[in-house]
Design a protein around this motif. Structure first.
Motif, PDB file in Angstrom:
ATOM      1  N   ILE A 265       0.827  -1.206   0.000  1.00 28.83           N
ATOM      2  CA  ILE A 265       0.000   0.000   0.000  1.00 28.83           C
ATOM      3  C   ILE A 265       0.859   1.252   0.000  1.00 28.83           C
ATOM      4  CG2 ILE A 265      -0.354   0.066   2.502  1.00 28.83           C
ATOM      5  CD1 ILE A 265      -3.056   0.927   0.005  1.00 28.83           C
TER       6      ILE A 265
ATOM      7  N   SER B 196       2.376   1.727  -3.462  1.00 28.34           N
ATOM      8  CA  SER B 196       1.356   2.203  -4.412  1.00 28.34           C
ATOM      9  C   SER B 196       1.036   3.677  -4.177  1.00 28.34           C
ATOM     10  CB  SER B 196       0.089   1.367  -4.288  1.00 28.34           C
ATOM     11  OG  SER B 196       0.369   0.019  -4.539  1.00 28.34           O
TER      12      SER B 196
ATOM     13  N   VAL C 172       1.579   6.958  -6.711  1.00 29.35           N
ATOM     14  CA  VAL C 172       0.560   7.969  -7.022  1.00 29.35           C
ATOM     15  C   VAL C 172       1.138   9.368  -6.809  1.00 29.35           C
ATOM     16  CG1 VAL C 172      -1.638   8.937  -6.266  1.00 29.35           C
ATOM     17  CG2 VAL C 172      -1.427   6.479  -6.614  1.00 29.35           C
TER      18      VAL C 172
ATOM     19  N   VAL D  58       4.093  -3.101 -10.520  1.00 24.19           N
ATOM     20  CA  VAL D  58       2.944  -3.279  -9.620  1.00 24.19           C
ATOM     21  C   VAL D  58       1.982  -4.317 -10.183  1.00 24.19           C
ATOM     22  CG1 VAL D  58       3.050  -0.952  -8.656  1.00 24.19           C
ATOM     23  CG2 VAL D  58       1.700  -1.357 -10.696  1.00 24.19           C
ATOM     24  N   ASP D  59       1.042  -4.718  -9.348  1.00 25.01           N
ATOM     25  CA  ASP D  59       0.002  -5.658  -9.775  1.00 25.01           C
ATOM     26  C   ASP D  59      -0.923  -4.997 -10.790  1.00 25.01           C
ATOM     27  OD1 ASP D  59       0.975  -7.612  -8.068  1.00 25.01           O
ATOM     28  OD2 ASP D  59      -0.314  -6.967  -6.410  1.00 25.01           O
TER      29      ASP D  59
ATOM     30  N   SER E 288      -4.203  -4.514 -10.908  1.00 24.53           N
ATOM     31  CA  SER E 288      -5.214  -3.567 -10.427  1.00 24.53           C
ATOM     32  C   SER E 288      -4.595  -2.205 -10.122  1.00 24.53           C
ATOM     33  CB  SER E 288      -5.930  -4.119  -9.195  1.00 24.53           C
ATOM     34  OG  SER E 288      -4.985  -4.395  -8.177  1.00 24.53           O
ATOM     35  N   ILE E 289      -3.410  -2.192  -9.545  1.00 24.04           N
ATOM     36  CA  ILE E 289      -2.729  -0.923  -9.265  1.00 24.04           C
ATOM     37  C   ILE E 289      -2.322  -0.252 -10.567  1.00 24.04           C
ATOM     38  CG2 ILE E 289      -0.781   0.155  -8.073  1.00 24.04           C
ATOM     39  CD1 ILE E 289      -2.880  -1.054  -6.209  1.00 24.04           C
TER      40      ILE E 289
ATOM     41  N   LEU F 164      -5.279   1.552 -11.919  1.00 22.48           N
ATOM     42  CA  LEU F 164      -5.484   2.785 -11.162  1.00 22.48           C
ATOM     43  C   LEU F 164      -4.497   3.864 -11.610  1.00 22.48           C
ATOM     44  CD1 LEU F 164      -6.859   4.254  -8.719  1.00 22.48           C
ATOM     45  CD2 LEU F 164      -4.936   3.417  -7.375  1.00 22.48           C
ATOM     46  N   LEU F 165      -3.232   3.500 -11.776  1.00 21.16           N
ATOM     47  CA  LEU F 165      -2.229   4.455 -12.254  1.00 21.16           C
ATOM     48  C   LEU F 165      -2.538   4.923 -13.680  1.00 21.16           C
ATOM     49  CD1 LEU F 165       1.112   2.951 -10.921  1.00 21.16           C
ATOM     50  CD2 LEU F 165       0.039   5.096 -10.216  1.00 21.16           C
TER      51      LEU F 165
ATOM     52  N   CYS G  49       8.360  -3.414  -0.003  1.00 22.52           N
ATOM     53  CA  CYS G  49       7.480  -4.023  -0.992  1.00 22.52           C
ATOM     54  C   CYS G  49       8.369  -4.709  -2.030  1.00 22.52           C
ATOM     55  CB  CYS G  49       6.606  -2.958  -1.647  1.00 22.52           C
ATOM     56  SG  CYS G  49       5.625  -3.587  -3.002  1.00 22.52           S
TER      57      CYS G  49
END
Length: 185
Positions: free
Chosen positions: A2, A5, A9, A47-48, A50-51, A54-55, A171
């Motif tokens: 988290i 991520s 952002v 990143v995965d 889903s991330i 979002l990015l 991470c």
């Protein structure tokens, strides 16, 4: 994960701020170093899925808001086009994520350069479609290639920074780091 991520952002916003100070190189067909797309492409591979989506949404939204052009009462490009382009190219970058996680960073760098060419070409072709004509002079092709090559100068620095950031945020973005984390080493 988290914190990493959230850091990405925040760094996306920072890359938009830094992009404003990038010079234009007249000797290279007025090409420029584009930090935002290169940062997104390299972050997308770390990143995965889903991330990454979002990015892509965040980067595309900010990109469209920053580059919205209204000419003669008409919008040159539809708002939201870059969200789709970033999302599609982020999916392409996710394809080399297994190699990136094994420590093969050169594949991510090469594909980020190719993604830059595809993004800029797609953007230019979309402008042609919206305007209703097709005009693609050779100088535009050279400018696209020069912009991609100049932008790729940021890639090693961004990859190094992403690895350091991932270590700070604890991470693991490489498989060796995950194995070491699980074994307690």
């Amino acid at each position: 994960m988290i914190w990493f991520s959230l850091s990405l952002v925040m760094l996306t916003y920072v890359s938009f701020l830094a992009q404003e100070f990038m010079p234009v190189f007249d000797w290279a067909f007025r090409a420029e170093m584009m930090m935002v797309p290169v940062f997104f492409f390299l972050a997308a591979v770390s990143v995965d899925f889903s991330i990454m989506l979002l990015l892509a949404m965040l980067t595309g939204l900010l990109w469209d808001a920053r580059h919205l052009v209204i000419a003669e009462g008409q919008v040159d490009l539809p708002f939201g086009y870059s969200i789709v382009l970033y999302g599609l190219l982020g999916c392409l970058m996710q394809g080399v994520r297994p190699l990136f996680r094994k420590g093969r960073w050169e594949w991510a760098m090469g594909l980020a350069g190719l993604a830059m060419v595809v993004y800029l070409t797609g953007e230019y072709l979309l402008i042609n479609v919206v305007r209703g004509d097709f005009y693609f002079p050779l100088e535009v092709g050279f400018k696209i290639l020069a912009t991609a090559l100049l932008s790729m100068l940021w890639a090693p620095l961004f990859l190094f920074f992403l690895h350091k950031l991932a270590a700070i945020c604890r991470c693991p973005i490489r498989l060796e780091e995950r194995v070491a984390e699980r074994s307690g080493a």
